[in-house]
Write a protein that holds these residues in place. Structure first.
Motif, short mmCIF file in Angstrom:
data_model
loop_
_atom_site.label_atom_id
_atom_site.label_comp_id
_atom_site.label_asym_id
_atom_site.label_seq_id
_atom_site.Cartn_x
_atom_site.Cartn_y
_atom_site.Cartn_z
N HIS A 132 -9.56 4.14 -12.72
CA HIS A 132 -8.13 3.46 -12.70
C HIS A 132 -7.87 2.73 -14.18
CE1 HIS A 132 -6.29 3.39 -8.89
NE2 HIS A 132 -7.39 2.78 -8.36
N GLY A 154 -5.74 -2.19 -3.46
CA GLY A 154 -5.78 -2.99 -2.47
C GLY A 154 -7.22 -3.79 -1.93
N GLY A 180 -2.89 -6.49 -3.50
CA GLY A 180 -2.38 -5.52 -2.52
C GLY A 180 -2.74 -5.80 -1.09
N ASP A 184 -0.22 -6.24 2.11
CA ASP A 184 -0.36 -5.63 3.38
C ASP A 184 -0.43 -6.57 4.27
OD1 ASP A 184 -0.44 -3.19 1.87
OD2 ASP A 184 -2.93 -3.26 1.97
N PRO A 195 1.88 0.93 4.94
CA PRO A 195 1.27 0.39 3.95
C PRO A 195 2.15 -0.93 3.55
CG PRO A 195 1.80 2.04 2.50
CD PRO A 195 2.02 2.39 4.33
N GLY A 197 2.50 -3.06 0.78
CA GLY A 197 3.21 -3.15 -0.75
C GLY A 197 4.60 -2.52 -0.93
N ASP A 201 8.33 -4.32 -1.29
CA ASP A 201 8.97 -3.92 -2.48
C ASP A 201 10.46 -3.48 -1.83
OD1 ASP A 201 9.83 -2.92 -4.92
OD2 ASP A 201 7.87 -1.61 -5.23
N ALA A 284 2.48 0.03 -8.90
CA ALA A 284 3.59 0.97 -8.51
C ALA A 284 4.92 -0.12 -8.00
CB ALA A 284 3.35 1.80 -7.11
N CYS A 311 -0.60 5.34 -10.81
CA CYS A 311 -1.31 4.16 -10.36
C CYS A 311 -1.82 4.25 -9.31
CB CYS A 311 -0.15 3.23 -10.12
SG CYS A 311 1.08 2.79 -11.77
O1 KG4 Z 1 -5.09 1.82 -5.67
P1 KG4 Z 1 -4.64 2.05 -4.41
O2 KG4 Z 1 -3.91 3.21 -4.10
O3 KG4 Z 1 -5.83 1.88 -3.26
C1 KG4 Z 1 -7.01 1.33 -3.32
O4 KG4 Z 1 -6.87 -0.11 -3.01
O5 KG4 Z 1 -7.99 1.50 -4.27
O6 KG4 Z 1 -3.94 0.57 -3.89
C2 KG4 Z 1 -3.11 0.58 -2.60
C3 KG4 Z 1 -2.53 -0.98 -2.30
C4 KG4 Z 1 -2.45 -1.20 -1.13
O7 KG4 Z 1 -2.62 -2.49 -0.83
C5 KG4 Z 1 -0.50 -1.02 -1.13
O8 KG4 Z 1 0.11 -2.02 -0.28
C6 KG4 Z 1 -0.36 -1.52 -2.60
O9 KG4 Z 1 -1.48 -0.83 -3.35
N1 KG4 Z 1 0.81 -0.98 -3.00
C7 KG4 Z 1 1.95 -1.93 -3.73
C8 KG4 Z 1 2.87 -0.74 -3.93
N2 KG4 Z 1 2.64 0.42 -3.71
C9 KG4 Z 1 1.32 0.54 -3.09
N3 KG4 Z 1 1.97 -3.12 -3.65
C10 KG4 Z 1 3.06 -3.67 -3.99
N4 KG4 Z 1 4.15 -2.74 -4.30
C11 KG4 Z 1 4.33 -1.57 -4.29
N5 KG4 Z 1 5.07 -0.74 -4.36
#
Ligand code: KG4
Ligand code: ZN
Length: 348
Positions: A132, A154, A180, A184, A195, A197, A201, A284, A311
């Motif tokens: 990352h 997350g 994250g 959630d 999900p 997030g 948003d 994101a 991201c």
């Molecule tokens: O890095 P990632 O794809 O997976 C890992 O956790 O490794 O992150 C996923 C997290 C989830 O909790 C999701 O709700 C959050 O990223 N997420 C967001 C948005 N898009 C994804 N949180 C806030 N706003 C967003 N637009």
């Protein structure tokens, strides 16, 4: 007789022409990517099983593992086809070895080791968190160090000082929920689905971010805490059942983003960073992206905000991190396993 399974030696020096196949299967995304020279993305294919997890309100490990088994071969094939290269051009195979779900990780690791054996090229085990961090460098190789990277996903929320590729220092991290995870959990409580997030948003666009003053993060350190704001949301909604959901979402999002941005700015000042980079799925988030750019402009440092696709979980960042690791540490032994609880090794 038993011998330790050694990964092949690289065919030549690790340089701008070295082609790495990256494989990512730590959670619900099955991804493969071909990257040349650590930053030239020739292809990046991401297939997610998220739809299958929606009815359960979270990723179900067994379902994720099965989906990886079904998708891994076609996804790798597609990545090679889209890159327009012959298999013989691939110099190394990198895969995420942790952190993540053990059953999911093992599918990618087994696929990567098999291909490395068949093609007689090195296998490289990659730390998902380190990858990352590389996602930022992939889209802007000209970044200057030191950099402060906010890694928000997350499972993790951490501020990392990056002094160069492979040189990290942990400055702060969450003492309870990851950002994250808080998104959630609050989304689930508000009935916005999974999900959470992206759902918060979207909902926040229709709400007043100043409607409710939820608490900001903890005091005097670069650590984060999000369980307090999550509990405040729950208490507020229980006390005011008629509250407008969009106002709650927008006020919650603002509280989380405020603390992320404030701590990152402070970290950048403390280490004399030349720039602030974002990484991980929460990067994101629309408000976080806007506020990040604004804060950096005010502080006279560079903002780096990767594309949304970079991201969230992808394999281009795995191939890029694999290229760097191969250059610094050489191939990973084929005896090496997967590590669900792997940390980003760094001092503090
Ligand atoms: O890095 P990632 O794809 O997976 C890992 O956790 O490794 O992150 C996923 C997290 C989830 O909790 C999701 O709700 C959050 O990223 N997420 C967001 C948005 N898009 C994804 N949180 C806030 N706003 C967003 N637009
Ligand atoms: Zn991730």
């Amino acid at each position: 007789m038993t011998t330790s399974a050694r990964s092949s030696r690289p065919r030549g020096p690790i340089d701008e022409s070295t082609v790495v196949l990256g494989i990512e299967t730590s959670c619900d995304e099955t991804a493969a990517s071909i990257v040349m020279g650590g930053n030239d993305v020739l292809s990046s294919v991401v297939s997610t099983s998220i739809e299958q997890h929606v009815p359960f309100g979270g990723v179900v490990p067994e379902i994720a593992s099965r989906a990886h088994v079904e998708l891994i071969v076609p996804v790798i094939q597609q990545a090679i086809t889209e890159a327009g290269i012959a298999e013989a051009r691939i110099d190394a195979v990198a895969a995420t070895v942790g952190p993540g779900l053990i059953g999911a990780l093992l599918v990618g690791v087994a696929a990567a080791k098999s291909l490395a054996l068949v093609w007689d090229v090195p296998f490289v085990g990659v730390n998902h968190l380190e990858a990352h961090l590389y996602a930022g460098l992939l889209e802007d190789p000209g970044l200057e160090f030191p950099l402060v990277v906010l890694l928000v996903s997350g499972g993790h929320t951490m501020l990392v000082e990056m002094r160069g590729p492979g040189e990290y220092r942990l400055l702060g991290e969450t003492i309870d929920d990851a950002a994250g995870e808080a998104f959630d959990k609050v989304a689930r409580f508000l009935g916005l689905g999974y999900p959470g997030g992206p759902a918060i948003d979207r909902e926040s666009r229709f709400g007043d971010p100043t409607a409710i003053a939820f608490p900001r993060a903890i005091p005097d350190s670069l650590d984060f805490s999000f369980s307090g704001v999550k509990t405040s949301v729950i208490n507020h909604v229980r006390k005011h059942p008629d509250v407008v959901t969009a106002d709650v979402a927008a006020s919650f999002q603002t509280a989380v983003v405020d603390s992320l941005v404030a701590k990152a700015r402070r970290a950048a000042r403390e280490v004399g960073a030349k720039g602030l980079a974002l990484g991980g799925g929460v990067a994101a988030n629309s408000l976080l992206r806007d506020r990040w750019v604004q804060a950096c402009a005010e502080d006279g440092i560079r903002a780096f905000v990767p594309s949304r696709a970079m991201c969230t979980d992808n394999a281009a960042m795995i191939a890029a991190a694999g290229w760097h690791r191969l250059g610094s540490d050489g191939p990973t032994s084929l005896d090496a396993g997967a590590h669900p609880g792997l940390r980003l090794t760094m001092d503090r």
